[in-house]
Motif scaffolding. Structure first.
Motif, PDB file in Angstrom:
ATOM      1  N   LYS B 262      30.187  27.843 152.428  1.00 13.96           N
ATOM      2  CA  LYS B 262      31.000  27.982 151.217  1.00 13.96           C
ATOM      3  C   LYS B 262      31.612  29.375 151.116  1.00 13.96           C
ATOM      4  O   LYS B 262      32.774  29.547 150.760  1.00 13.96           O
ATOM      5  CB  LYS B 262      30.100  27.755 150.000  1.00 13.96           C
ATOM      6  N   GLU B 263      30.768  30.373 151.458  1.00 16.65           N
ATOM      7  CA  GLU B 263      31.218  31.756 151.348  1.00 16.65           C
ATOM      8  C   GLU B 263      32.348  32.035 152.334  1.00 16.65           C
ATOM      9  O   GLU B 263      33.295  32.750 152.030  1.00 16.65           O
ATOM     10  CB  GLU B 263      30.030  32.677 151.627  1.00 16.65           C
ATOM     11  N   TYR B 266      35.491  30.124 150.840  1.00 21.25           N
ATOM     12  CA  TYR B 266      36.041  30.587 149.560  1.00 21.25           C
ATOM     13  C   TYR B 266      36.170  32.100 149.443  1.00 21.25           C
ATOM     14  O   TYR B 266      37.095  32.588 148.815  1.00 21.25           O
ATOM     15  CB  TYR B 266      35.231  29.995 148.403  1.00 21.25           C
ATOM     16  N   GLY B 271      39.749  30.502 149.867  1.00 18.83           N
ATOM     17  CA  GLY B 271      39.830  29.198 149.205  1.00 18.83           C
ATOM     18  C   GLY B 271      40.874  28.289 149.829  1.00 18.83           C
ATOM     19  O   GLY B 271      41.497  28.628 150.838  1.00 18.83           O
ATOM     20  N   ALA B 293      33.041  17.341 151.342  1.00 14.87           N
ATOM     21  CA  ALA B 293      33.064  18.462 150.400  1.00 14.87           C
ATOM     22  C   ALA B 293      31.713  18.621 149.718  1.00 14.87           C
ATOM     23  O   ALA B 293      31.285  19.727 149.403  1.00 14.87           O
ATOM     24  CB  ALA B 293      34.162  18.228 149.359  1.00 14.87           C
ATOM     25  N   ILE B 296      28.890  20.837 151.891  1.00 15.16           N
ATOM     26  CA  ILE B 296      29.153  22.141 152.483  1.00 15.16           C
ATOM     27  C   ILE B 296      28.205  23.240 152.031  1.00 15.16           C
ATOM     28  O   ILE B 296      28.350  24.392 152.420  1.00 15.16           O
ATOM     29  CB  ILE B 296      30.611  22.610 152.262  1.00 15.16           C
ATOM     30  N   ASP B 297      27.237  22.862 151.265  1.00 16.77           N
ATOM     31  CA  ASP B 297      26.250  23.856 150.853  1.00 16.77           C
ATOM     32  C   ASP B 297      25.253  24.079 151.975  1.00 16.77           C
ATOM     33  O   ASP B 297      24.094  23.717 151.882  1.00 16.77           O
ATOM     34  CB  ASP B 297      25.519  23.365 149.594  1.00 16.77           C
TER      35      ASP B 297
END
Lengths: 531, 431
Positions: B262-263, B266, B271, B293, B296-297
């Motif tokens: 995620k990092e 985004y 993003g 989606a 994605i963690d």
């Protein structure tokens, strides 16, 4: 040694062999395309999948080595599924043109579909089209790229056995195709073997193509008479449709595995030499009297010859035996002419007839039984026919019995002509017409190696059996049969009825053959006892 | 991310030139290691550093080196896999093109460690600019005595040959690479034997990725402990992530192992482009299974991604926004794999082409619902039944795209989408 279990059967096999080798040792069936015991492991067809306990996935048997305690399943649901799905992939782009494919009947795609496939095809797309379909790639072989499953056996055969590097696989993915290299042709002394090892209809033998569906073929074990190697072969003949190809019975020769002689291979020279079995054969027993030829019966001929020989002076007659004949026949010749009739002019070696030789199978001595002839006739180095011929040319011989030799081919037309003038009686026994048979006073039709039983001794002293594949042509008589009959008329009595019995007599008579018999010789031959 | 390590010279002008590289400290570590260390010291340091193969497999590098036979009379080769062909990946390119001396220094130390005196770099044929810079760097290093006989005036000698590939993806598979390097068709070899025992020209061979060997000088300079601390407990150091697709700032990012996906998307990637919704992410090149989606963690390291049902692979992250058509994505994936299958093993040769034909038909509006099951069957049947993992890699996109977006595939088929596609798009792969 490793203790393993194959389909519940415990076996002990040599350490380090592959699973497929172990499977072959216990004679369990397992499909294979790319694997061939005579070639390196390619592992590309992926069909020889087996389940090995404690391994997460099925593995290919050809590249997995056995280990102590291994438990192998070739028939489990997991193994069978793997074999089946691989087969479906192999057939996905296959043209399925079996009705017009000459491999049908001995095609491993057909066989394995019945044994391991039997699925409903899911393939519903356009198949890949390849360029070469039924294209000649050399004097003996046709290539069909679409049928090829890219197992690479032929590539490896050219790379590893003949080292002629004929084949390559070109392009990638499902457009990969087998071909010979640009500007080359497949033309080496062992080309025909690629049709044998091709598991599908990609490489077919021009000589056999469309001659006959293989399910009409009979097969008999024999030995190639083409040279002193004595490659083990199968004589394949038409068995059930005599109306199909008139006067042609033997359809092809195939190599037969013998690890001590020819492994899995044979040369093209031997492979395509079978035609003399059915072509240009001597079929009638001809006797010339006062310049008039007439056909006579074997009974009459035997009486006539016996009469001639009874009155013949041993030093004025000669016999030209031949290393093209079986041990049994040579033994009868020795017994009759040397021991009984006490003839002194006996020879069998035709000089100057050596052919090419290589370091693999082909020997320069083009006779299948030179070793046997030398051992049985025991001529103390006087095997060469030339002194006999010289004698005949000088008019010192009254009669000459020739077994199979064509004197014109060996000594020239002039010599034959001269001998014809000088020798009163020439008796010719053989299978095929030639200039010598044409001038003989009596022509006795013999039978080919495919029509009789017997043994040959190869250059290493290996005694090997030939077997009758087809019946003799009516009117012809096997040489052993003729000699047995003639011997009887000349006061020699045998209890022999068949070549097997003659061989028993030979084994008693000649130390080299001691303790050998047909049973012991078996399918793979046995080396004689000569020290 | 505090201090860039592998990418520290990427933005320095002319860093591929020796003078610039040396002014930035290149070859200092190699000189020191060759003068003061023993090969075993290097191997031990690399083992302690938790360095893992950064080409995709993530195998511990030091452990791989230890597979070499002891008391072996044959020469040992070091081969650098610079055949970076995984779609979505361009990390090695940056090293080869912008900082080749970093890799050469890594090669020197690694070759010294495994007692090899000849190293090869097999570079992707399409990498023209990287090849030029790398070859120039090798030439400069030779001239300066950093390669060739008696490196840095010492006793150790090393030759380095740069070999250009001819454009086959499969030559990135290490044994196919060896075949290609030997001048043969690039076909993966049967294993065993493994390259560490029988590799290039029949000799023991170690094959490492560009980025992997580039890490070695840094480990030797700063210590294994420092390297371990950069990453996760099982995977040391940083990694170059290639970020592409629908993000605002695509590019190559050097980030620590284990950074959340995620990092990357985004924070570093800025993003989704046009601030649309994220639909899916492929985390490790085209071969890796897709993440939705919602999935994605996840942390970007070998073990976390494996636990998430996908893989780190080449760390080529491809981001897809809400408008991405998954049928089209699968069309590109199967097209790639059917084009690049070497054709050696029947399941892969026939399966990749077969799958692509079905997907092509589907993409052009002629698919059926049954096709989806056929595709999954083909994928399952290919998987694990071939010499190399190419077939598995070809199966995973099929399985994950259809598995995770089946409703979209079904709707595409049922609504007759794709029938109006332009004819040129309908041309089959080889057609």
């Amino acid at each position: 040694m490793a203790n393993i279990t194959i389909d519940g059967k415990q076996v002990t096999v040599k350490d380090g062999i592959t699973i497929i080798e172990a499977i072959d040792q216990v004679k369990t069936e397992l499909p294979r395309y790319c694997y061939h015991p005579g070639l390196s492991i390619a592992g590309n067809c992926r069909i020889c999948q087996v389940e090995v306990e404690k391994m997460p996935r099925t593995v290919i048997a050809c590249n997995t080595r056995v280990a102590e305690g291994m438990v192998i399943h070739t028939q489990s649901a997991k193994a069978k599924e793997s074999q089946q799905v691989v087969l479906e992939f192999l057939l996905a782009n296959h043209p399925l043109d079996c009705p017009v494919c000459d491999q049908a009947g001995e095609c491993k795609l057909q066989d394995y579909y019945m044994d391991y496939g039997l699925y409903d095809s899911k393939f519903n797309e356009q198949k890949v089209k390849k360029t070469k379909k039924a294209v000649s790639i050399g004097p003996t072989i046709m290539l069909d790229q679409e049928r090829c499953i890219l197992c690479s056996r032929c590539v490896r055969f050219g790379d590893e056995i003949t080292k002629t590097h004929d084949f390559g696989i070109f392009n990638r993915g499902d457009h990969a195709e087998l071909n010979i290299y640009p500007g080359q042709e497949l033309n080496n002394k062992y080309s025909g073997n690629v049709a044998d090892i091709c598991p599908v209809g990609a490489l077919t033998d021009k000589d056999f193509r469309f001659k006959m569906r293989v399910w009409y073929l009979g097969s008999q074990e024999s030995v190639c008479p083409g040279c002193s190697r004595g490659c083990n072969i199968k004589v394949e003949y038409e068995k059930s449709r005599p109306y199909h190809l008139k006067n042609e019975r033997v359809m092809r020769l195939k190599p037969r595995e013998n690890m001590d002689v020819n492994k899995w291979w044979m040369c093209d020279e031997g492979r395509y030499a079978y035609k003399s079995i059915d072509q240009n054969r001597i079929q009638k027993l001809i006797s010339k009297e006062n310049g008039v030829s007439s056909e006579i019966s074997w009974q009459k001929a035997l009486e006539k010859i016996a009469g001639l020989l009874k009155n013949a002076k041993p030093s004025s007659w000669a016999v030209l035996a031949s290393p093209q004949y079986t041990n049994e026949e040579l033994h009868l010749k020795k017994k009759l002419f040397k021991d009984q009739l006490k003839w002194t002019h006996i020879a069998f070696y035709a000089p100057g007839q050596e052919g090419s030789e290589d370091n693999f199978l082909i020997k320069k001595d083009k006779n299948p039984n030179s070793a046997g002839a030398a051992q049985i006739l025991n001529l103390n180095g006087a095997a060469d026919m030339t002194p006999v011929i010289e004698k005949a040319k000088r008019g010192e011989l009254e009669g000459l019995i020739i077994f199979g030799h064509d004197l014109e081919k060996i000594y020239g037309a002039e010599t034959l002509k001269l001998i014809r003038q000088k020798v009163k009686t020439i008796i010719y026994e053989g299978t095929n017409n030639n200039p010598t048979s044409a001038v003989a006073d009596m022509v006795l039709p013999g039978v080919s190696y495919a029509e009789k039983e017997g043994t040959f001794t190869n250059f290493e002293g290996r005694v090997q059996r030939i077997r009758k594949a087809v019946e003799p042509i009516p009117g012809t008589l096997p040489t052993w049969d003729f000699l047995l009959n003639l011997s009887g008329l000349l006061g020699l009595s045998y209890k022999a009825l068949r070549p097997e019995h003659i061989f028993e007599d030979l084994a008693k008579d000649n130390q080299a053959f001691q303790d050998l018999n047909y049973k012991k010789i078996g399918h793979q031959g046995m080396v004689w006892n000569k020290k | 991310m505090s201090e860039p390590i592998l990418s520290r010279n990427f933005n320095i002008p002319d860093a591929h030139k020796l003078s610039v590289a040396e002014s930035r400290g290149a070859y200092e570590t190699a000189k020191k290691v060759l003068a003061t260390s023993k090969p075993e010291d290097v191997i031990n340091a690399v083992i302690a550093s938790n360095l893992r193969g950064l080409g995709g497999a993530g195998f511990p590098t030091g452990k791989k080196w230890q597979f070499l036979p002891k008391d072996n009379p044959k020469p040992v080769y070091l081969v650098i896999n610079a055949d970076e062909g995984e779609p979505g990946t361009c990390k090695d390119r940056y090293i080869l093109e912008r900082d080749p001396h970093q890799m050469i220094e890594g090669i020197i130390i690694s070759a010294f460690a495994i007692k090899s005196h000849k190293a090869y770099v097999y570079i992707r044929g399409e990498y023209v600019e990287p090849y030029r810079n790398l070859q120039a760097a090798v030439d400069e290093a030779y001239k300066k005595g950093y390669l060739g006989k008696n490196l840095f005036g010492g006793t150790y000698s090393l030759d380095l040959v740069v070999h250009r590939g001819a454009g086959a993806y499969i030559c990135g598979e290490e044994t196919a690479l060896l075949e290609s390097l030997e001048g043969k068709r690039g076909l993966p070899r049967l294993k065993p034997p493994f390259p560490a025992i029988v590799g290039l020209f029949g000799c023991p061979t170690i094959i490492n990725n560009v980025e992997t060997v580039a890490c070695v000088p840094h480990i030797m300079k700063n210590g294994a402990e420092w390297f371990v601390k950069l990453g996760t407990p099982t995977c040391g150091g940083t990694h170059l992530f290639s970020l592409s697709g629908h993000v605002k700032k695509p590019g190559v990012y050097e980030l620590p192992m284990g950074i959340p996906l995620k990092e990357i998307i985004y924070n570093y990637g800025g993003g989704i482009k046009g601030d649309k919704q994220l639909k899916a992410v492929i985390p490790g090149g085209i071969s890796a299974k897709i993440l939705t989606a919602a999935e994605i963690d996840v942390k970007m390291d070998y073990d976390s991604l494996k636990a998430a049902g996908t893989m780190m692979g080449s760390a080529g992250i491809m981001v897809m926004d809400e408008n991405t058509c998954m049928v089209k994505m699968l069309y590109y994936a199967t097209k790639f794999f059917s084009h690049e299958s070497c054709g050696q093993c029947s399941p892969c040769r026939e399966g990749t082409g077969w799958a692509h034909k079905i997907v092509t038909r589907m993409y052009h509006g002629e698919g059926t619902l049954k096709d989806l099951d056929t595709l999954l069957t083909i994928a399952r049947n290919m998987e694990g039944r071939t010499i190399c993992v190419f077939a598995d890699a070809a199966a995973w996109p099929i399985q994950s795209y259809i598995g995770k977006f089946r409703a979209e595939f079904e709707a595409y088929i049922q609504n007759g989408k794709g029938k109006d596609l332009k004819p040129q798009e309908a041309v089959l792969q080889h057609g």
